[in-house]
Structures are given as structure tokens and as C-alpha cells.
Design a protein around this motif. Structure first.
Motif, PDB file in Angstrom:
ATOM      1  N   GLU A   1      40.893  51.644 -20.607  1.00  0.00           N
ATOM      2  CA  GLU A   1      41.452  52.526 -19.614  1.00  0.00           C
ATOM      3  C   GLU A   1      41.793  51.244 -18.936  1.00  0.00           C
ATOM      4  O   GLU A   1      41.498  49.830 -18.075  1.00  0.00           O
TER       5      GLU A   1
ATOM      6  N   HIS B   1      34.485  53.807 -20.316  1.00  0.00           N
ATOM      7  CA  HIS B   1      33.377  54.823 -19.881  1.00  0.00           C
ATOM      8  C   HIS B   1      33.165  56.183 -20.842  1.00  0.00           C
ATOM      9  O   HIS B   1      34.006  56.617 -20.887  1.00  0.00           O
TER      10      HIS B   1
ATOM     11  N   GLU C   1      45.372  54.217 -19.567  1.00  0.00           N
ATOM     12  CA  GLU C   1      44.244  55.527 -19.633  1.00  0.00           C
ATOM     13  C   GLU C   1      44.762  56.298 -21.134  1.00  0.00           C
ATOM     14  O   GLU C   1      44.738  57.254 -20.380  1.00  0.00           O
TER      15      GLU C   1
ATOM     16  N   ASP D   1      40.532  62.366 -18.371  1.00  0.00           N
ATOM     17  CA  ASP D   1      41.160  61.350 -17.261  1.00  0.00           C
ATOM     18  C   ASP D   1      41.797  60.754 -17.904  1.00  0.00           C
ATOM     19  O   ASP D   1      41.732  59.829 -18.764  1.00  0.00           O
TER      20      ASP D   1
ATOM     21  N   HIS E   1      32.465  60.261 -15.674  1.00  0.00           N
ATOM     22  CA  HIS E   1      31.844  58.527 -15.970  1.00  0.00           C
ATOM     23  C   HIS E   1      30.572  59.250 -16.468  1.00  0.00           C
ATOM     24  O   HIS E   1      29.508  59.516 -15.921  1.00  0.00           O
TER      25      HIS E   1
ATOM     26  N   THR F   1      36.712  56.781 -22.763  1.00  0.00           N
ATOM     27  CA  THR F   1      38.701  56.358 -21.837  1.00  0.00           C
ATOM     28  C   THR F   1      38.650  54.506 -22.482  1.00  0.00           C
ATOM     29  O   THR F   1      37.806  54.187 -22.703  1.00  0.00           O
TER      30      THR F   1
HETATM   31 ZN    ZN Z   1      38.891  56.231 -16.526  1.00  0.00          ZN
END
Ligand code: ZN
Ligand code: ZN
Length: 365
Positions: free
Chosen positions: A328, A299, A342, A235, A306, A326
Motif C-alpha cells: 500500500e 503489513h 492497496e 484491506d 495488522h 498488503t
Molecule cells: Zn493496510
């Protein structure tokens, strides 16, 4: 002798069960079933007891489940229809189970719970427990870290490739399609979430979907994407500017980049999960941008995009070594656009390791 990662995970779950006074835990959340058993089908339930574990699934998955469970000691029961949870309940009733049984309270619908109770004949007292397997998943083992490194590398490679395709006239949806196509060519089973490409004022919406809007000169473009590779997610987000950016836009970018570095520096095992968020907010406050940061700082990431832990205000739980999170931070200016950066970061005792290695310098295309 090498003990497989999944047998270790089941053993750790059994310790939690023992401490929590549970003799049988019915795991129905599919990512949790996969984590413990390796079963990749989308329908099934795993019943974990101290002396055995059994996967209940239907006949579509007979061969696949047999192969996937082979490295584990988990038994397989093929049931009719896709009612694994009810079948597990019926199995306990058939064995005249009199222990303490639990199910995943946050993951079972009211209808499923009713079916399960009915199937288990009314003699078994079920209790809802929340987040037990998720708690184990906060800490990644070596096998998971290896997969997450690969997913992060694939995401980084693709985002760098597609930056060269951004020019006025190209549409958001063209770029999103290109990203998803290239991730699949790189071995991904799919995107980890719907790819976000948000240009100009649309960038002020943190979760904007890619539309048919074409890129125009002198606007920001936010790209948030990730791959699922070998069942683990990446991500990452990069923001670029089409043209020569005015100084206020450069200032936004500098603020977000500094906020991200400050948040990363707080990532130590034992630090509170709120620490990266307050570090990012402090930096943005210094730039007068604290009100423009409208979501939390990060997260957990893994089998799901998530997961635990959440890195936001009020999170007092300590960070664990070998968590992947992450970082971000972003700023969102209505009418003007957004900036977000991120990355995926592995928390280690010796300091954080950033898994996504795409460059973070401000790009003016
Ligand atoms: Zn994210
Ligand atoms: Zn993202």
C-alpha cells in the motif's frame, strides 16, 4: 486420516514450546485463542501443555464453546466471571504443576499477570514470552487462504460497486455507510476497521475518518476499506478523481501505481521484509515524491487487520511462503490530497498472487 488445521496449529505451537523450554503456555490474546481452538467468544484463555490443552471461559459461552471445540482435542472448563487466565493459573496450582509455565507477555496487563500469579499460589514460576502464536500465524494454511480469498473478493466487489456512487454532493459518511452496509449484505461480520473515505485535502491524512464533508468537483477521493468474512480480514484502497485530473495528479497516481508493482515484484519467500518497502521508495524517489510517502509499505493480514510480518524499513526477517501481506504505497500532499493503492497479496514460491481483484486503473469520474 485428515488432521484438522487447528490440531496441526497446536502441534506446531508445541514444537515451539519444546524448543523454548516451556511446558505450559497460557494463551490469552483472543485472536490467538481463536486461531488455535476455533473458539469465537470474546472472553477466554487457552492453556496449552504437551499432553493436553484446555479452554477456560465463562458460562455465557458453554454451548458455543462445546460446539466449536468439538473438532479439536481441546478440553473445556467453565469458570465464574471472565477471569480465564486466573482460572488457568489456579488449575495448574491444583494439579501441583512443577514445570515451566509461560504467558503472552505482550498481551497481558500488569493487573492480569498479578491475578494469575496469585491464583497459581506463588509456587509456579511464570515467564513472559512474546509473539509465539503470532509467529505461527505469519504462515497461512489452506483453510486460512481460502477464507482470505473470499474476504478479498468481497472487499473488491464492494469497492467496485460503490465507485459508481461517487459524485459531487455525496458525503464521505454516506459512502462509508454504503460500503459497510454492502459488506454486511455480502456476509461480513463487520468492517475490518473503520472505513476511510477522505476527499480533497483530507486525503493528505492517511488515516482520515469519514466525515460529513461532501465530495466536490476536481478533487481526489481515497477509499480504504475491508471486510471481516468468516473471521478473516481484507484491506484495500482505491483512489479516484472527480473530474478530469490535472497532469500533476496523474503523475502522482502513476508514481504510486509503479511503486506498488515494484514492491509486489520483490515478494518472494526468503526475501527480506524490507525489500518491498525499499522498492516502493526507489520508484517514488524517481518522481521526487519520496518525502510524500509517510508510512510503511505494508503489513501482514489475517485474523487481525495488522499482524506479522511488517513490511517497512529495517525489517530483516525473511518473508515466508503463504504469508498474506498488503502492499500500500501512497503519497500525501498537504493542502492538495492523497493517492494510495492497496492490495492484499499471497506470497508464493512461484510468484505473488494478488487476492484483491478490483481494477487499479486511474478513474476520473
Ligand atoms: Zn493496510
Ligand atoms: Zn487499508
Amino acid at each position: 486420516m485428515i488432521i484438522s488445521p487447528r490440531r496441526k496449529r497446536v502441534a506446531r505451537l508445541r514444537e515451539l514450546m519444546e524448543r523454548g523450554g516451556v511446558d505450559a503456555l497460557l494463551v490469552t490474546h483472543i485472536p490467538n485463542v481463536f486461531y488455535l481452538s476455533g473458539f469465537t467468544g470474546d472472553s477466554g484463555a487457552l492453556l496449552v501443555e504437551q499432553s493436553r490443552a484446555t479452554l477456560f471461559t465463562d458460562s455465557r459461552f458453554t454451548t458455543q464453546a462445546g460446539e466449536e471445540l468439538a473438532p479439536t482435542r481441546i478440553g473445556l472448563k467453565i469458570v465464574k466471571g471472565s477471569l480465564g487466565a486466573a482460572a488457568a493459573g489456579a488449575e495448574l496450582a491444583r494439579r501441583r504443576f512443577r514445570g515451566r509455565a509461560a504467558f503472552e507477555g505482550a498481551r497481558v496487563t500488569v493487573a492480569e499477570a498479578a491475578r494469575m500469579r496469585k491464583a497459581s499460589g506463588g509456587k509456579i514460576r511464570w515467564r513472559a514470552v512474546v509473539g509465539w502464536v503470532e509467529q505461527l500465524r505469519r504462515v497461512k494454511d489452506e483453510d486460512e487462504i481460502e477464507r482470505m480469498r473470499e474476504a478479498a473478493q468481497l472487499g473488491s466487489k464492494v469497492i467496485v460497486e460503490v465507485l459508481s456512487l461517487i459524485r459531487p454532493g455525496v458525503r464521505e459518511c454516506d459512502l462509508a455507510a454504503e460500503i459497510e452496509f454492502r459488506m454486511r449484505r455480502g456476509g461480513a461480520s463487520g468492517p475490518a476497521f473503520e472505513t476511510i473515505v477522505a476527499s480533497g485535502p483530507r486525503g493528505a491524512l492517511p488515516h482520515a475518518r469519514a466525515t460529513t464533508k461532501a465530495f466536490r468537483p476536481n478533487e481526489l477521493v481515497v477509499i480504504d476499506m475491508g471486510a471481516i468474512l468468516r473471521h478473516y480480514c481484507s484491506d484495500l484502497t482505491r483512489t479516484v478523481y472527480l473530474g478530469r485530473a490535472p497532469s500533476r495528479v496523474r503523475q502522482w497516481y502513476r508514481a504510486v501505481a509503479e511503486a506498488q508493482v515494484a514492491a509486489c515484484q520483490t515478494l518472494r519467500p526468503g526475501a527480506p521484509c524490507a525489500a518491498p518497502d525499499s522498492a516502493a521508495r526507489d520508484v517514488l524517489r524517481g518522481y521526487g515524491l519520496e518525502k510524500a510517502f509517510i508510512h510503511s509499505t505494508g503489513h501482514g493480514l489475517g485474523i487481525e487487520v495488522h499482524e506479522e510480518p511488517r513490511l517497512g524499513r529495517g525489517q530483516s526477517l525473511p518473508l515466508d511462503a503463504s504469508s498474506v501481506v498488503t502492499i500500500e504505497p501512497g503519497v500525501y500532499l498537504e493542502g492538495a490530497g492523497g493517492v494510495r493503492i492497496e492490495d492484499d497479496v499471497l506470497v508464493l514460491p512461484g510468484g505473488p498472487e494478488v487476492l484483491t481483484d478490483a481494477p487499479r486503473d486511474f478513474l476520473e469520474l
